[in-house]
Design a protein around this motif. Structure first.
Motif, PDB file in Angstrom:
ATOM      1  N   GLY A 248       0.816  -1.213   0.000  1.00  0.00           N
ATOM      2  CA  GLY A 248       0.000   0.000   0.000  1.00  0.00           C
ATOM      3  C   GLY A 248       0.845   1.256   0.000  1.00  0.00           C
ATOM      4  N   VAL A 249       1.926   1.235   0.759  1.00  0.00           N
ATOM      5  CA  VAL A 249       2.844   2.379   0.765  1.00  0.00           C
ATOM      6  C   VAL A 249       3.438   2.570  -0.630  1.00  0.00           C
ATOM      7  CG1 VAL A 249       5.008   3.309   1.719  1.00  0.00           C
ATOM      8  CG2 VAL A 249       3.377   2.160   3.237  1.00  0.00           C
ATOM      9  N   ALA A 250       3.787   1.476  -1.283  1.00  0.00           N
ATOM     10  CA  ALA A 250       4.322   1.556  -2.646  1.00  0.00           C
ATOM     11  C   ALA A 250       3.279   2.141  -3.603  1.00  0.00           C
ATOM     12  CB  ALA A 250       4.771   0.177  -3.125  1.00  0.00           C
ATOM     13  N   MET A 251       2.036   1.720  -3.468  1.00  0.00           N
ATOM     14  CA  MET A 251       0.961   2.233  -4.331  1.00  0.00           C
ATOM     15  C   MET A 251       0.764   3.735  -4.113  1.00  0.00           C
ATOM     16  SD  MET A 251      -1.334   1.336  -6.541  1.00  0.00           S
ATOM     17  CE  MET A 251      -2.990   1.589  -7.120  1.00  0.00           C
ATOM     18  N   VAL A 252       0.721   4.143  -2.868  1.00  0.00           N
ATOM     19  CA  VAL A 252       0.547   5.570  -2.562  1.00  0.00           C
ATOM     20  C   VAL A 252       1.726   6.366  -3.132  1.00  0.00           C
ATOM     21  CG1 VAL A 252       0.517   7.269  -0.683  1.00  0.00           C
ATOM     22  CG2 VAL A 252      -0.923   5.238  -0.541  1.00  0.00           C
ATOM     23  N   THR A 253       2.937   5.847  -2.939  1.00  0.00           N
ATOM     24  CA  THR A 253       4.149   6.574  -3.331  1.00  0.00           C
ATOM     25  C   THR A 253       4.336   6.651  -4.835  1.00  0.00           C
ATOM     26  OG1 THR A 253       5.192   5.828  -1.287  1.00  0.00           O
ATOM     27  CG2 THR A 253       6.654   6.670  -3.015  1.00  0.00           C
TER      28      THR A 253
ATOM     29  N   ALA B 167      -5.345   4.503   5.277  1.00  0.00           N
ATOM     30  CA  ALA B 167      -4.930   4.610   6.679  1.00  0.00           C
ATOM     31  C   ALA B 167      -5.588   3.530   7.531  1.00  0.00           C
ATOM     32  CB  ALA B 167      -5.250   5.998   7.229  1.00  0.00           C
ATOM     33  N   ILE B 168      -6.823   3.198   7.240  1.00  0.00           N
ATOM     34  CA  ILE B 168      -7.512   2.126   7.976  1.00  0.00           C
ATOM     35  C   ILE B 168      -6.792   0.803   7.746  1.00  0.00           C
ATOM     36  CG2 ILE B 168      -9.659   0.806   8.156  1.00  0.00           C
ATOM     37  CD1 ILE B 168     -11.093   3.467   7.275  1.00  0.00           C
ATOM     38  N   GLN B 169      -6.519   0.490   6.473  1.00  0.00           N
ATOM     39  CA  GLN B 169      -5.791  -0.740   6.144  1.00  0.00           C
ATOM     40  C   GLN B 169      -4.420  -0.731   6.804  1.00  0.00           C
ATOM     41  OE1 GLN B 169      -5.226  -1.731   1.935  1.00  0.00           O
ATOM     42  NE2 GLN B 169      -3.223  -2.526   2.440  1.00  0.00           N
ATOM     43  N   ALA B 170      -3.711   0.387   6.729  1.00  0.00           N
ATOM     44  CA  ALA B 170      -2.364   0.465   7.289  1.00  0.00           C
ATOM     45  C   ALA B 170      -2.383   0.274   8.806  1.00  0.00           C
ATOM     46  CB  ALA B 170      -1.722   1.803   6.922  1.00  0.00           C
ATOM     47  N   LYS B 171      -3.376   0.840   9.480  1.00  0.00           N
ATOM     48  CA  LYS B 171      -3.466   0.663  10.933  1.00  0.00           C
ATOM     49  C   LYS B 171      -3.697  -0.801  11.304  1.00  0.00           C
ATOM     50  CE  LYS B 171      -4.978   5.289  12.160  1.00  0.00           C
ATOM     51  NZ  LYS B 171      -6.089   6.148  12.600  1.00  0.00           N
TER      52      LYS B 171
ATOM     53  N   ILE C 236       6.882  17.622  -0.630  1.00  0.00           N
ATOM     54  CA  ILE C 236       7.466  17.207   0.651  1.00  0.00           C
ATOM     55  C   ILE C 236       6.894  15.857   1.068  1.00  0.00           C
ATOM     56  CG2 ILE C 236       7.518  17.726   3.137  1.00  0.00           C
ATOM     57  CD1 ILE C 236       7.675  20.733   2.295  1.00  0.00           C
ATOM     58  N   MET C 237       5.580  15.733   0.961  1.00  0.00           N
ATOM     59  CA  MET C 237       4.922  14.493   1.345  1.00  0.00           C
ATOM     60  C   MET C 237       5.390  13.338   0.454  1.00  0.00           C
ATOM     61  SD  MET C 237       0.899  13.789   1.848  1.00  0.00           S
ATOM     62  CE  MET C 237       0.581  14.474   0.254  1.00  0.00           C
ATOM     63  N   HIS C 238       5.576  13.617  -0.826  1.00  0.00           N
ATOM     64  CA  HIS C 238       6.028  12.581  -1.753  1.00  0.00           C
ATOM     65  C   HIS C 238       7.434  12.106  -1.382  1.00  0.00           C
ATOM     66  CE1 HIS C 238       6.046  11.225  -6.254  1.00  0.00           C
ATOM     67  NE2 HIS C 238       5.851  10.221  -5.427  1.00  0.00           N
ATOM     68  N   ARG C 239       8.328  13.047  -1.071  1.00  0.00           N
ATOM     69  CA  ARG C 239       9.686  12.676  -0.656  1.00  0.00           C
ATOM     70  C   ARG C 239       9.658  11.856   0.638  1.00  0.00           C
ATOM     71  NH1 ARG C 239      10.898  17.821  -2.707  1.00  0.00           N
ATOM     72  NH2 ARG C 239      10.849  18.785  -0.643  1.00  0.00           N
ATOM     73  N   ALA C 240       8.792  12.240   1.574  1.00  0.00           N
ATOM     74  CA  ALA C 240       8.678  11.491   2.836  1.00  0.00           C
ATOM     75  C   ALA C 240       8.204  10.063   2.567  1.00  0.00           C
ATOM     76  CB  ALA C 240       7.727  12.206   3.792  1.00  0.00           C
ATOM     77  N   HIS C 241       7.233   9.912   1.675  1.00  0.00           N
ATOM     78  CA  HIS C 241       6.748   8.579   1.322  1.00  0.00           C
ATOM     79  C   HIS C 241       7.849   7.760   0.636  1.00  0.00           C
ATOM     80  CE1 HIS C 241       2.683   9.890   2.328  1.00  0.00           C
ATOM     81  NE2 HIS C 241       2.340   8.609   2.265  1.00  0.00           N
ATOM     82  N   TRP C 242       8.638   8.393  -0.233  1.00  0.00           N
ATOM     83  CA  TRP C 242       9.750   7.675  -0.877  1.00  0.00           C
ATOM     84  C   TRP C 242      10.751   7.203   0.167  1.00  0.00           C
ATOM     85  CZ3 TRP C 242      10.318   5.028  -4.995  1.00  0.00           C
ATOM     86  CH2 TRP C 242       9.629   5.352  -6.161  1.00  0.00           C
TER      87      TRP C 242
ATOM     88  N   LEU D  67      13.188   2.706   2.890  1.00  0.00           N
ATOM     89  CA  LEU D  67      13.555   2.123   4.176  1.00  0.00           C
ATOM     90  C   LEU D  67      12.841   0.784   4.385  1.00  0.00           C
ATOM     91  CD1 LEU D  67      15.055   2.460   6.898  1.00  0.00           C
ATOM     92  CD2 LEU D  67      13.022   3.681   7.723  1.00  0.00           C
ATOM     93  N   SER D  68      11.568   0.742   4.033  1.00  0.00           N
ATOM     94  CA  SER D  68      10.779  -0.489   4.177  1.00  0.00           C
ATOM     95  C   SER D  68      11.280  -1.595   3.254  1.00  0.00           C
ATOM     96  CB  SER D  68       9.304  -0.209   3.884  1.00  0.00           C
ATOM     97  OG  SER D  68       8.793   0.735   4.793  1.00  0.00           O
ATOM     98  N   LEU D  69      11.649  -1.246   2.039  1.00  0.00           N
ATOM     99  CA  LEU D  69      12.131  -2.257   1.090  1.00  0.00           C
ATOM    100  C   LEU D  69      13.499  -2.804   1.477  1.00  0.00           C
ATOM    101  CD1 LEU D  69      10.910  -0.689  -2.276  1.00  0.00           C
ATOM    102  CD2 LEU D  69       9.912  -2.620  -1.018  1.00  0.00           C
ATOM    103  N   ILE D  70      14.380  -1.941   1.959  1.00  0.00           N
ATOM    104  CA  ILE D  70      15.681  -2.409   2.452  1.00  0.00           C
ATOM    105  C   ILE D  70      15.471  -3.353   3.629  1.00  0.00           C
ATOM    106  CG2 ILE D  70      17.793  -1.677   3.656  1.00  0.00           C
ATOM    107  CD1 ILE D  70      17.643   0.914   1.896  1.00  0.00           C
ATOM    108  N   THR D  71      14.584  -2.963   4.524  1.00  0.00           N
ATOM    109  CA  THR D  71      14.280  -3.793   5.696  1.00  0.00           C
ATOM    110  C   THR D  71      13.696  -5.137   5.273  1.00  0.00           C
ATOM    111  OG1 THR D  71      13.944  -1.845   7.057  1.00  0.00           O
ATOM    112  CG2 THR D  71      12.922  -3.883   7.823  1.00  0.00           C
ATOM    113  N   THR D  72      12.769  -5.115   4.340  1.00  0.00           N
ATOM    114  CA  THR D  72      12.150  -6.350   3.864  1.00  0.00           C
ATOM    115  C   THR D  72      13.177  -7.264   3.209  1.00  0.00           C
ATOM    116  OG1 THR D  72      10.058  -5.183   3.531  1.00  0.00           O
ATOM    117  CG2 THR D  72      10.310  -7.300   2.411  1.00  0.00           C
ATOM    118  N   ALA D  73      14.034  -6.708   2.381  1.00  0.00           N
ATOM    119  CA  ALA D  73      15.084  -7.510   1.744  1.00  0.00           C
ATOM    120  C   ALA D  73      15.995  -8.126   2.808  1.00  0.00           C
ATOM    121  CB  ALA D  73      15.890  -6.651   0.770  1.00  0.00           C
TER     122      ALA D  73
END
Length: 158
Positions: free
Chosen positions: A21-26, A54-58, A129-135, A140-146
């Motif tokens: 979902g974060v990837a889709m938003v970003t 946000a509901i799904q993410a929570k 700004i929001m787009h950069r924060a999402h990136w 960070l999430s993808l590095i962690t997942t890998a």
């Protein structure tokens, strides 16, 4: 160990839904919203979509945290926090804390109000700004997942 396997299934599915979902938003939603003509349409569209996500993410971050800490408990693997080769457990915990703090504390108490205020004043800058924060959060999430996938299968990059 059946409950452990079930916890792992829940954990992986929750992470897929959450980070996907974060990837889709970003990569899709924010760029599409930024192309809308009026700032009113941008703000309204983004809030409608992000509000649903946000509901799904929570829910998925909650399931991720419960299942992740349950697996650590079952394996009695708390000492992995003391071993640098398990850096990915630290990273998973950090990413989880960061998103949980954003979703449950910062967004409802602060970020939503700040977004509306600044988006009305300068939507282009606010969405950039929001787009950069999402990136940042996505990378960070993808590095962690890998790291978590590799590390949980015995590959520690060392």
């Amino acid at each position: 160990m059946e409950t452990y396997a079930f916890a792992r299934v829940i954990h992986v599915i929750a992470v897929i839904l959450w980070i996907g979902g974060v990837a889709m938003v970003t990569t899709v939603i924010i760029p599409a919203v930024k192309r809308l003509k009026s700032k009113e349409d941008q703000i309204k569209t983004f809030e409608q979509i992000e509000g649903r996500f946000a509901i799904q993410a929570k829910i998925t971050t909650l399931l991720t945290g419960i299942s992740g800490f349950y697996m650590l408990y079952v394996l009695d693997a708390w000492d992995r926090y003391l071993d640098y080769k398990f850096w990915w457990i630290h990273a998973m915990t950090l990413v989880w804390i960061l998103f949980t703090l954003i979703l449950y504390v910062l967004e409802p108490l602060l970020l939503h109000r700040i977004f509306k205020e600044y988006a009305h004043k300068n939507p282009k800058k606010t969405f950039n700004i929001m787009h950069r924060a999402h990136w940042f959060l996505l990378i960070l999430s993808l590095i962690t997942t890998a790291g978590a996938v590799a590390g949980s299968h015995g590959w520690f990059f060392f």
